[in-house]
Design an enzyme around this catalytic site. Structure first.
Site, PDB file in Angstrom:
ATOM      1  N   HIS A 118       0.966  -1.276   0.070  1.00  0.00           N
ATOM      2  CA  HIS A 118       0.002  -0.362  -0.048  1.00  0.00           C
ATOM      3  C   HIS A 118       1.082   0.884   0.126  1.00  0.00           C
ATOM      4  O   HIS A 118       0.711   2.713   0.740  1.00  0.00           O
ATOM      5  CB  HIS A 118      -1.055  -0.080   0.814  1.00  0.00           C
ATOM      6  CG  HIS A 118      -1.914  -1.038   1.045  1.00  0.00           C
ATOM      7  ND1 HIS A 118      -2.927  -1.435   2.040  1.00  0.00           N
ATOM      8  CD2 HIS A 118      -3.013  -1.466   0.276  1.00  0.00           C
ATOM      9  CE1 HIS A 118      -3.401  -2.079   1.798  1.00  0.00           C
ATOM     10  NE2 HIS A 118      -4.060  -2.317   0.114  1.00  0.00           N
ATOM     11  N   SER A 188      -6.804  -8.082   9.858  1.00  0.00           N
ATOM     12  CA  SER A 188      -7.888  -8.482   9.823  1.00  0.00           C
ATOM     13  C   SER A 188      -7.807  -8.817   8.325  1.00  0.00           C
ATOM     14  O   SER A 188      -9.244  -9.943   8.493  1.00  0.00           O
ATOM     15  CB  SER A 188      -8.828  -7.154   9.986  1.00  0.00           C
ATOM     16  OG  SER A 188      -8.688  -6.176   8.514  1.00  0.00           O
TER      17      SER A 188
END
Ligand code: OAD
Length: 250
Positions: A118, A188
């Site tokens: 990212h 997550s």
């Protein structure tokens, strides 16, 4: 728990190629809030307002306001979990880290092959001329900051609505296919395509091991084990166990 750490250390000794995939939980013990836990980033900042590429084009001050506030509040350093992953690399077990984090802490800890899935908030680039700037050297008194050419600077991180940098995606995919064991730490596993990397690893025959205080959608479906706990405690525990098993004391 101790048995599980021994089991994972044994798996690491067996595997010839290991990749780690990390998320925000990896840096939680460095004082950086995660995104989706209680008190997380997205509770304070609506991602559509602060982190979507369309907002950046229409209102670039917004993401910069978030970054400026964050930069003031948090002076993060690598935690024992980051140090343990760097040690795993030095010991010859860990090949690369695919990280969704933009905080540069794996690099600071000493991992030499970090795939920035990212991007990286420690850099910014000019949207007009393409010049890169070190974040620490940018004047944030007037937002948005601008390049010498007057173009608007953008943090070199992936915003919602933006594609993953091509090279990072290709390398992460290759690493996921080649590894024999993937350590999935502090994510997550709900943001794609990063969350598909453990699935690729599994499909190509790797063992997938999670380290997380909470189960994730991968648990019991893609991952072979989850060690419930904090990265800063579990990862150093694995490194110590490896040293015991191999008789290496340093
Ligand atoms: P999340 O906030 O979605 O998840 C953080 C995970 O870390 C959760 O599963 C927690 O249980 C776990 N966790 C919390 N403390 C931990 C600790 N001390 N040790 C280990 N695990 C811990 O963060 P990500 O999965 O990284 O994207 O989120 C993925 C992406 O969503 C981010 O890269 C960001 C975000 O929107 C972009 O900004 C593009």
């Amino acid at each position: 728990m101790e048995n599980l750490i021994t089991k994972v250390a044994q798996e690491i000794l067996k595997a010839k190629r290991i990749t780690a995939l990390t998320g925000a939980g990896m840096s939680a013990e460095s004082g950086i809030p995660t995104f989706r836990d209680k008190g997380g980033f997205w509770e304070k900042y609506d991602p559509n307002e602060y982190a979507h590429i369309n907002t950046f084009f229409t209102n670039p001050e917004k993401p910069w306001q978030m970054l400026k506030a964050f930069d003031k509040e948090v002076k993060a350093e690598p935690n024992p979990g980051h140090i343990a992953l760097a040690e795993l690399e030095k010991m010859g077990y860990l090949n690369e880290v695919i990280t969704q984090n933009v905080d540069n802490l794996h690099q600071q800890a000493g991992n030499t092959d970090v795939i920035e899935f990212h991007g990286n908030f420690r850099r910014a680039l000019c949207l007009t001329c393409g010049r890169y700037y070190e974040m620490g050297k940018i004047n944030l008194d007037v937002l948005p900051p601008r390049c010498e050419c007057k173009g608007v600077l953008k943090p070199d991180a992936v915003f919602f609505g933006e594609p993953i940098p091509e090279d990072a995606f290709r390398r992460a995919h290759e690493a996921s296919q080649k590894c024999k064991l993937m350590l999935v730490v502090g994510t997550s596993a709900v943001v794609y395509p990063a969350a598909s990397m453990p699935q690729v690893a599994k499909q190509y025959g790797a063992k997938v091991i999670e380290v997380n205080p909470e189960p994730t959608p991968l648990t019991g479906y893609i991952s072979d084990y989850i060690i419930i706990g904090k990265a800063g405690e579990i990862l150093p525990g694995i490194v110590n166990e490896l040293k015991k098993l191999t008789g290496c004391s340093t």
